[in-house]
Design a protein around this motif. Structure first.
Motif, PDB file in Angstrom:
ATOM      1  N   ASP A  65      33.453  42.432  45.420  1.00  0.00           N
ATOM      2  CA  ASP A  65      34.748  42.957  45.823  1.00  0.00           C
ATOM      3  C   ASP A  65      35.579  41.812  46.378  1.00  0.00           C
ATOM      4  N   VAL A  66      36.798  41.641  45.865  1.00  0.00           N
ATOM      5  CA  VAL A  66      37.638  40.541  46.341  1.00  0.00           C
ATOM      6  C   VAL A  66      38.034  40.720  47.804  1.00  0.00           C
ATOM      7  N   SER A  71      31.594  37.858  48.897  1.00  0.00           N
ATOM      8  CA  SER A  71      31.539  38.137  47.464  1.00  0.00           C
ATOM      9  C   SER A  71      32.303  37.091  46.672  1.00  0.00           C
ATOM     10  N   VAL A  72      33.481  36.763  47.161  1.00  0.00           N
ATOM     11  CA  VAL A  72      34.324  35.810  46.448  1.00  0.00           C
ATOM     12  C   VAL A  72      33.717  34.411  46.490  1.00  0.00           C
ATOM     13  N   HIS A  73      33.206  34.015  47.627  1.00  0.00           N
ATOM     14  CA  HIS A  73      32.599  32.691  47.757  1.00  0.00           C
ATOM     15  C   HIS A  73      31.446  32.526  46.773  1.00  0.00           C
ATOM     16  N   HIS A  84      42.262  34.760  38.674  1.00  0.00           N
ATOM     17  CA  HIS A  84      42.281  35.849  39.652  1.00  0.00           C
ATOM     18  C   HIS A  84      43.185  36.976  39.153  1.00  0.00           C
ATOM     19  N   LEU A  85      42.550  38.038  38.616  1.00  0.00           N
ATOM     20  CA  LEU A  85      43.290  39.177  38.085  1.00  0.00           C
ATOM     21  C   LEU A  85      43.055  40.459  38.883  1.00  0.00           C
ATOM     22  N   ALA A  86      42.068  40.471  39.776  1.00  0.00           N
ATOM     23  CA  ALA A  86      41.742  41.697  40.503  1.00  0.00           C
ATOM     24  C   ALA A  86      42.941  42.169  41.311  1.00  0.00           C
TER      25      ALA A  86
END
Length: 335
Positions: A65-66, A71-73, A84-86
């Motif tokens: 989940d952004v 999660s992103v790391h 980055h499209l989320a």
């Protein structure tokens, strides 16, 4: 782990409409892809589940989940580029749940920027939207057009854009922003006008339920939008980093004329019934959008390869497949 020439590229929002097409295109271009899919208890990979096995062999799906920095790391560690499209995208729902849009579109973007900054990722492509311009004050709309956010969705996306700009200015984060105008094609949500019309007709309806027929939009076929992502993601840094680029055709059509064109392509006489639930608040409706993509053409050589009619024909073929249509609820209006 430092990025290398053989490192994967990361895509957030990979399970969605444009994201899944981008994953396909990246694999076709020879990349390995690390694809973030929003965590869900069904272990659903969204539209990625429909991609051929030979594509998915080069895709590592990461449930995350952004909105969560960890999660992103983990997603972007060791990658050579991040797309980055989320985002939360449905404008009507942003009237009901604006807090959710800030969490995903602003805080989520902040998390991506922070990860790219601290891990030293060589390229970040951030996704904006033409909705940040609001109703056109001058046409065609260039990147110098004033920002005029007329919905909570547009405001949240503009917030993410400003963060991206600030991280480039403050920390030299190698970010480039792509601002697509209205994208359409196979796999798009029926919250958008083109799949709403085509889906209803494919399901047997001849009286189409829509909102306002007056607004005009600049519609780009999804493969052309994806080509724009690849163009800014692979162009020399000196040509694109720190800049914002529109992508669009430069042609506009009203929603009413669009319905007539779809009816012609589907060889069906259509009647339109107005639904007040589908009409935006008067001051929030963006009445006109038409793109000036000259900056993108000059920097990368990108140009759309599909006409509106060609894209619509491909989209009609997709929705006329019973397997594809069965994935939608054509008779229900979901905000």
């Amino acid at each position: 782990m430092p990025a290398t020439a053989s490192a994967p590229v990361a895509v957030t929002g990979a399970e969605g409409f444009i994201g899944s097409h981008l994953v396909e295109a990246l694999v076709a271009a020879g990349h390995r892809v690390r694809a973030m899919v929003q965590y869900n208890s069904f272990s659903s990979y969204g539209w990625l589940e429909t991609l051929p096995g030979e594509v998915m062999n080069d895709v590592e799906v990461v449930l995350g989940d952004v909105r969560d920095p960890g999660s992103v790391h983990g997603l972007v560690t060791g990658t050579e580029a991040v797309y980055h499209l989320a985002a939360l995208i449905a404008i009507p729902y942003s009237y009901r749940a604006p807090h959710s849009y800030v969490e995903t579109n602003v805080t989520g973007t902040l998390n991506v920027l922070e990860a790219v900054r601290h891990l030293g990722i060589p390229r970040l492509v951030h996704t904006s939207t033409s909705e940040t311009y609001g109703t056109a004050q001058t046409v065609p709309i260039s990147e110098d057009h004033p920002i005029n956010t007329q919905s909570p969705y547009a405001a949240s996306k503009a917030g993410g854009d400003r963060l991206a700009d600030s991280y480039h200015a403050s920390f030299d984060v190698p970010v480039v922003t792509l601002r697509p105008f209205n994208t359409f094609g196979p796999r798009q949500s029926m919250r958008a006008v083109i799949p709403t019309v085509i889906g209803q007709v494919a399901a047997g309806e001849r009286t189409i339920t829509l909102g306002d027929l007056r607004p005009t939009r600049d519609f780009s076929y999804v493969k052309d939008t994806v080509a724009a992502f690849l163009a800014v993601g692979t162009a020399p840094a000196a040509d694109v980093v720190g800049r914002t680029f529109n992508s669009g055709t430069g042609e506009e059509i009203s929603v009413g004329d669009l319905v007539s064109l779809i009816g012609k392509i589907m060889d069906t006489e259509l009647e339109v019934r107005a639904d007040q639930e589908r009409i935006r608040p008067a001051a929030s409706e963006v009445m006109r959008l038409v793109c000036d993509a000259g900056r993108l053409r000059a920097a990368t050589g990108w140009a759309p390869a599909h006409t509106l009619e060609q894209g619509l024909a491909q989209t009609v073929a997709f929705f006329r497949d019973p397997l594809n249509l069965g994935r939608y609820k054509a008779g229900i209006y979901n905000v």
